[in-house]
Structures are given as C-alpha cells and as structure tokens.
Enzyme design. Sequence first.
Site, PDB file in Angstrom:
ATOM      1  CB  SER A 129      14.901  21.956  -7.107  1.00  0.00           C
ATOM      2  OG  SER A 129      13.800  22.150  -7.973  1.00  0.00           O
ATOM      3  N   GLY A 131      11.409  25.047  -3.579  1.00  0.00           N
ATOM      4  CA  GLY A 131      10.657  25.385  -2.378  1.00  0.00           C
ATOM      5  C   GLY A 131      10.375  24.154  -1.548  1.00  0.00           C
ATOM      6  NE  ARG A 133       6.483  21.188  -3.007  1.00  0.00           N
ATOM      7  CZ  ARG A 133       7.561  21.666  -3.603  1.00  0.00           C
ATOM      8  NH1 ARG A 133       7.660  22.949  -3.879  1.00  0.00           N
ATOM      9  NH2 ARG A 133       8.561  20.860  -3.933  1.00  0.00           N
ATOM     10  CD  GLU A 242      10.028  13.398  -6.323  1.00  0.00           C
ATOM     11  OE1 GLU A 242       9.483  14.458  -6.646  1.00  0.00           O
ATOM     12  OE2 GLU A 242      11.277  13.248  -6.289  1.00  0.00           O
ATOM     13  CB  VAL A 267       1.412   9.985 -12.066  1.00  0.00           C
ATOM     14  CG1 VAL A 267       0.052   9.610 -11.500  1.00  0.00           C
ATOM     15  CG2 VAL A 267       2.472   9.036 -11.536  1.00  0.00           C
ATOM     16  CG  LEU A 270       8.275  19.598 -15.338  1.00  0.00           C
ATOM     17  CD1 LEU A 270       9.515  18.839 -15.814  1.00  0.00           C
ATOM     18  CD2 LEU A 270       7.740  20.510 -16.436  1.00  0.00           C
TER      19      LEU A 270
END
Length: 531
Positions: A129, A131, A133, A242, A267, A270
Amino acid sequence: MSTGEQDSDREGLMRRVGVKSRQQRTANFLKGNPGNSKRKSYLAILIPCAVIFFVFLLFQRPQQGNDGTLEQRLASGKGDRLQGGSSSSSRNAAGGIRGAAANASGGSGSATQASLDALRCAVVIDAGSTGSRVHAFKFEANGATLDLLDSAFKAIEPGLSSFAENPDQAGQSLIPLLEEAKAFVPADLYAETTVELRATAGLRMLEHSAVTAILEEVHNILQSYPFKVMDDAVSVMEGADEGVFMWVSSNYYLGNIGKPTDETASVIDLGGGSVQRAFAVTGPFPESLSENAIRSISAGGKAYDVYVHSYLGYGLKASRMTFLKPFDNVEEGHPCMTKGYLGRYHYVDENVSVKSDEEEGADVEKCIGIIKNEMELDEDCGVVDQCSFSGVWSGGTGGGQNENYVSSYIVDIARDVGVIPRSSTKSSVTLDDFKQAAEKVCAMEFESMAATYGHYLNNDSDLPFMCMDVLYSYTLLKDGFSLDEGKAFTVVKQFDYRGKKVEAAWPLGAAINTLGKFTADEVRQQENAFE
C-alpha cells in the site's frame, strides 16, 4: 492483507526439475595408419590418456538419484532441502516446501555454464500500500529440490494505489525494481526466469476499474523485460496467501521446516493496509470454522495445518483512519495526538481533520481505549474464549505460538522510537518496551517530539501519528493477538541466512510456489511481447 478469499482446491507438488542434459564432448585421438609402427607408438600413449580423460569427464557429471529418495536423504542428514509447491485457497491444499539446505554455496550475479545448468531464478514484486519492493531469488535445482543460494532486494515509494488517477505511471514506477532484478539474474537465464507482481492491501481498497487499469499497465511493463510473464503473473493477492507465504519464508530462514508443529514460529506482519497472523496448529478445529482459515501444506517431510488470517483495514496506515474518523470535525481533540498538533490525515480516498487536545495533549490510557473500541475486541467469533478482534477466530491455543516473529511496520516503529537500536535487523523485545516508549513519546508536545525524533517511518507526514502508532502496536500484540506481557518476542527486519542478511518477507514463499508450478522448459516456451 485481504478480503474475499477464494475456494480453489489446488494440490501442489513441485514438478521434478531435471538438470539440463549437457553437451557430450568427444575427441578423436586415434587417427593414422595402423600398419605404421611410428603411429602405433603414438596410439600406445594416446589410448590410456583418452581412457583417463573420459573417466575424468564421467565423474564431473552431476549425480542424479544416487542418494535414494528425498525422504531418505533428509533422514540421513544429507541436507534439508526446499521443494516448491503450488498454493491453494482451501484448507486441503498441499504445498511442497522443504526446509533450508545446509550445504549449498552462495550464488552470484555471474556463473559458469556448468553452474548455470543447475540454477533457477524467480523475480517477485511485492506491491504494497505504501511502496513496491522487488525480491529476486537464485536457487540451485537438484532433481526435485531447490536450494536457495542468493537473493537481491530493492524498495521504492509510493505504492501502486497512489496511481489510481494516472494508471499509465504505475508501470513506469517499477522500472528501477526491474533493472535491479535484471542486474542480479544471469543473462543466460532471462528466458527461464519468471517475474510476477502481487499487489496487497492498497489495491484491494480501490475501485475495480482503477485496479484493472493499474494492473494492465504493470503487465505491459513486465512484458517489456526479458523475463517470462506466466499466466496470472499479475494480480491482487489474497491476504491469506500472503500470510501463508510469510510463514513459509520465516520458518525456512529459521531452519524450522520439518520440525514438530510446536517448534515452528508464529509470524505477525503489519503492513500499511492490513495485518496478517499465521502459525501452525493442531486440531480438532471448530465446526463453524471458515474453510480458508486453515491451510494444509507438506513441508520437510511433515504435514502442517497453518492457521492464517488477514485483517483488512487494520494495517498501520488504514487503522489510523479508523481511529481518527470519530474525531473528524468535532471540537474535542484526539487523545492519541501530541499537544500542539493541528492538521489532516489522508489515506487512499479519505481525508479527515486531526487535532490534539489543547489543554492535555495525548493521554495514553484514553488513546488505548479508543484503539480497543475500534478494534472490536468484544466482537463474537462463534468460538468461546478464542476470539481475537473484529469477530475473527484467533486460531485457538497451542501449536506453533510459543515463539513469535513480528515484522514490517512494527519493526520500523520500534527502531524509530528507540525500542531497538536503529541499526538492528533482529531484536528480542517485550510489550513493556513498547508501553514505556509510548509513555515517553505521548507526553511530549508535537514540536518537541519532532525535534527529538526527527525522521519517522517513510516521511514527515507520519511523524504526527507516532504516539498513536506505538500504542496501536502495543494493543494489537497484547489484546489483539494475546501475546504474553511477560514473554519476549522477536521483531525482525532481516534474517541472518548463510552469512547474509535476507528480508523478512513473504515473496520467498511465492517464488517457491511459482517454480513448483512450472518447469524450466515450460517457462522458456512462454511467449512474451519482449520476444
């Protein structure tokens, strides 16, 4: 970071990736007239040499299948390798993920032809949301197994969701990431290297037409590069996928794959738009359980049931909007804002006014109360004493919840407010560390806080919300996910893997999934616009 889970029972075991057959080289040493004594003497010398030479070549060829089955190799301690498998959106799906290899050497940007024959590469772009990568991976393929050798990483801002009004710029924004991947992957492997982009919570919140336009531009730019764009290579990823990929990646790097369920790690990730939690569990499971709440995978010769849930709207940036909205255009100041602040907050297509209490400034306990209320901690999930928040089943007790690894924005917050050293990539912390940091930050006036802490998260626009962010992190972990207040957990930005720092992120699991679905030959046969 997701909504709308799909039901698609796809059984996934990685197809056997054979080492390419090598060109057989021969030498013709035996020429001449057999009746000529001088040439016979030459033959007497050359024949033994030729035999020795061919024996040498024979032993240089890759050995295939000499160590028995993969399970036998694992049992004999000859390496705990990784085997890719396709993901699924149903609880009965089977992945095929084998644990970390102990003996493979690190990869490099260049390689000899012999080593190229055993390599497979994959490029995964995480379009979040805030950036995007790129993660590029280099594996050694050995029969049905994959050993991770090396990886590359690069991040840019802003995220694709910021191009809703100008979708043509979305694809162009990815060029620096694709160039990074192109420099990492050996040129001889471009034609069999997959590239994929998985968008997360940011795009899930846009209108369908805007998402379609952005992804079309992304697809076009990916096809302009020499990598292969397979079917469904550009999509908005389900949040549960995800979470599962993050669980796989983290436990792979930790060396936990193949261990008993209670020795694996939980895990918590955030992001900006949503937060995921995933951990291995043991049944029985509630009858009212959603089909998508449990994913079954095969890993390291062991079957795991992995609980996963993505809480859309509870990522750091999205949750700010949720907590601020009740105070939009009202006289009362917000108890999570430090004294002296007046401004606005914008997220996706919403914009609200923000101001602090003129007399008291921020109040830690009142702020926590606002956060708890908006998280809907009392919402019923249908299972007594096993609800997390927002009416979601927590995954129950037991299983792989003993060790918790927390990543993404919570690590950045911990670093920027002094919970961990700024240079730290992995640290053990407690909930009280966050509570103490919040009490310090929230007691300051805005100007003093800005002068003391300077840069915070991505840019100056995040700085006013430091008090709220720290308290949300604390409340999310303590009350939302029921972490033990007296037990340490790990915040991790990067794992230490074979002497290198590797990003704590889900794309490794996605790469394994893709390589498990397509052989190198199938990838090469895919036609791209580039060709």
